[in-house]
Design an enzyme around this catalytic site. Structure first.
Site, short mmCIF file in Angstrom:
data_model
loop_
_atom_site.label_atom_id
_atom_site.label_comp_id
_atom_site.label_asym_id
_atom_site.label_seq_id
_atom_site.Cartn_x
_atom_site.Cartn_y
_atom_site.Cartn_z
N THR A 229 -15.94 51.50 67.27
CA THR A 229 -16.66 51.80 68.50
C THR A 229 -17.86 52.69 68.17
O THR A 229 -17.82 53.43 67.20
CB THR A 229 -15.67 52.56 69.41
OG1 THR A 229 -14.71 51.62 69.86
CG2 THR A 229 -16.33 53.24 70.58
N ARG A 257 -7.22 43.53 78.31
CA ARG A 257 -6.94 44.93 77.96
C ARG A 257 -8.23 45.76 78.02
O ARG A 257 -9.28 45.35 77.56
CB ARG A 257 -6.34 44.99 76.56
CG ARG A 257 -6.04 46.40 76.03
CD ARG A 257 -7.17 46.94 75.19
NE ARG A 257 -6.82 48.20 74.53
CZ ARG A 257 -7.68 48.97 73.88
NH1 ARG A 257 -8.94 48.61 73.79
NH2 ARG A 257 -7.31 50.09 73.33
N GLY A 259 -9.66 49.63 77.03
CA GLY A 259 -9.34 50.87 76.31
C GLY A 259 -9.95 52.09 76.97
O GLY A 259 -10.26 52.09 78.17
N ASP A 260 -10.13 53.13 76.19
CA ASP A 260 -10.62 54.41 76.73
C ASP A 260 -12.14 54.47 76.88
O ASP A 260 -12.65 55.28 77.66
CB ASP A 260 -10.20 55.56 75.79
CG ASP A 260 -10.79 55.37 74.39
OD1 ASP A 260 -10.74 54.24 73.86
OD2 ASP A 260 -11.29 56.36 73.82
N THR A 279 -13.36 57.86 69.76
CA THR A 279 -13.06 56.60 69.09
C THR A 279 -11.64 56.66 68.53
O THR A 279 -11.25 57.69 67.98
CB THR A 279 -14.05 56.30 67.96
OG1 THR A 279 -13.55 55.20 67.18
CG2 THR A 279 -14.27 57.48 67.02
N GLY A 282 -7.28 53.66 72.00
CA GLY A 282 -7.70 53.96 73.36
C GLY A 282 -6.56 54.40 74.26
O GLY A 282 -6.73 55.31 75.10
N1 ASP Z 1 -11.25 53.39 71.43
C1 ASP Z 1 -11.52 51.98 71.34
C2 ASP Z 1 -10.53 51.24 72.20
O1 ASP Z 1 -9.37 51.60 72.21
C3 ASP Z 1 -11.43 51.46 69.95
C4 ASP Z 1 -12.32 52.15 68.96
O2 ASP Z 1 -12.51 53.35 69.03
O3 ASP Z 1 -12.84 51.48 68.06
O4 ASP Z 1 -10.89 50.27 72.81
#
Ligand code: ASP
Length: 361
Positions: A229, A257, A259-260, A279, A282
């Site tokens: 990310t 799905r 994520g965060d 990152t 998530g």
């Molecule tokens: N935090 C991101 C997610 O869970 C993934 C990432 O940080 O690469 O979607």
């Protein structure tokens, strides 16, 4: 001709007349002046940067033993992005414009898991998430599950500026993209051979694992390239803090799905205290509301940026959950992570840019 060596000055004449008493008065005066100078120096505010920036390209890096040319490509990409952001902040551009344009640069770079180069979901497609937040006003915008928007971060900003809402998702977000006239691309534009290989390997691992096992996309055992990310946090010359994050999510994630990264308070947050972009896994960052918790710990517990960010990454979260970048209103920067490395770079008006992938370099 005047002889300085021998002509008594008025002071010297006086001292000669008054003997040891005058000596001690004179030195006492000097001591008082010295003490005053030291006290003033201690009270004077230490120099504070007028702007500061930090960026990340994810907490799932290549291994330290990866071919040097591969690591160099990441370093060069981070350097170009942090230089671009620094130049703009130095000339007085807003943190909002800078965060958006730095994240766009990283989205356009296939090395990172955002925009071009986004991870594949379990169906072999891409669903992209992004968010941006303006600290002084708490205005924020986010998008989730985008399929055809080339630069999700710009659509997130449009949600913030052109709608009364915070988060648009799926078809609604795509419709909004159409209404805003942002650049669209076929979903296959985001494909890269590197991410395809990761998907194939991950699906194979899932097939081999027992059907009753708890394995999920978040337990991805392949450490390299797991989280890539991208994010940017900045303090501009007006004192405004902004945070922005963009991602393709986790490889082989379930269709739908989220994520965060597009969740304000979890993957992204900014107020008048700090700006944070996260990152990692998530689900864990959502559970603990990590980004906002950093700002709250500073506000309510009086912790420094470093104390708050380290507590979240190394105490609240589990080892290897990921990392974050943060900047506070005084221009302090913190970039803790619990993974092997984290692609990151930072700079301030007082310090030249630094690019790092692993702990020691
Ligand atoms: N935090 C991101 C997610 O869970 C993934 C990432 O940080 O690469 O979607």
């Amino acid at each position: 001709m005047m002889n300085n060596q021998t002509t008594p000055t008025p002071e010297r004449t006086h001292r000669l007349r008054c003997g040891p008493i005058q000596f001690s008065r004179r030195y006492a005066g000097l001591l008082v002046m010295l003490a005053l100078t030291l006290a003033l120096a201690a009270c004077a505010p230490t120099q504070q940067p007028t702007w500061a920036i930090a960026i990340h390209g994810g907490a799932g890096t290549l291994s330290q033993n990866a071919p040097p040319e591969q690591l160099r490509a990441y370093r060069e990409a981070l350097q170009a992005a942090v230089d671009h952001g620094s130049q703009r902040l130095a000339r007085g551009d807003s943190a909002l414009d800078v965060c958006e344009s730095v994240v766009r640069m990283l989205e356009d770079n296939p090395l990172f898991n955002a925009g071009k180069g986004a991870a594949f979901n379990e169906k072999g497609e891409h669903e992209l998430d992004a968010s941006i937040m303006h600290g002084p006003t708490l205005r924020c915008g986010a998008v989730a599950g985008l399929r055809t928007v080339k630069n999700p971060i710009s659509l997130a900003r449009l949600v913030m500026e052109r709608t009364p809402h915070v988060l648009l998702m799926g078809d609604g977000a795509e419709d909004f993209a159409g209404a805003m006239g942002v650049e669209r691309v076929p979903n296959s534009y985001f494909d890269t051979p590197q991410r395809r290989k990761m998907l194939d390997e991950r699906l194979e691992e899932l097939r081999r694992s027992s059907p009753r096992s708890e394995t999920s996309p978040t337990d991805n055992p392949r450490k390299d390239l797991r989280y890539s990310t991208v994010g940017c946090v900045a303090l501009d010359q007006r004192g405004e803090l902004v945070a922005a994050t963009s991602t393709g999510g986790l490889t082989a994630k379930k269709f739908g799905r989220v994520g965060d990264s597009p969740i304000i308070g979890a993957g992204t947050y900014a107020d008048d205290t700090a700006a944070i972009s996260c990152t990692g896994t998530g689900e864990e960052f959502i559970r603990h509301g990590v980004a906002r918790a950093v700002a709250l710990r500073m506000k309510l517990k009086g912790e420094t940026l470093a104390q708050a960010t380290h507590a979240l990454i190394h105490t609240t979260l589990k080892p290897d959950d990921g990392g974050l970048i943060a900047v506070d209103a005084r221009g302090n920067i913190s970039t803790p992570y619990s993974s092997e490395g984290m692609y990151r770079a930072w700079a301030t008006s007082l310090t030249p840019s630094i690019v790092r992938i692993f702990k020691d370099q």
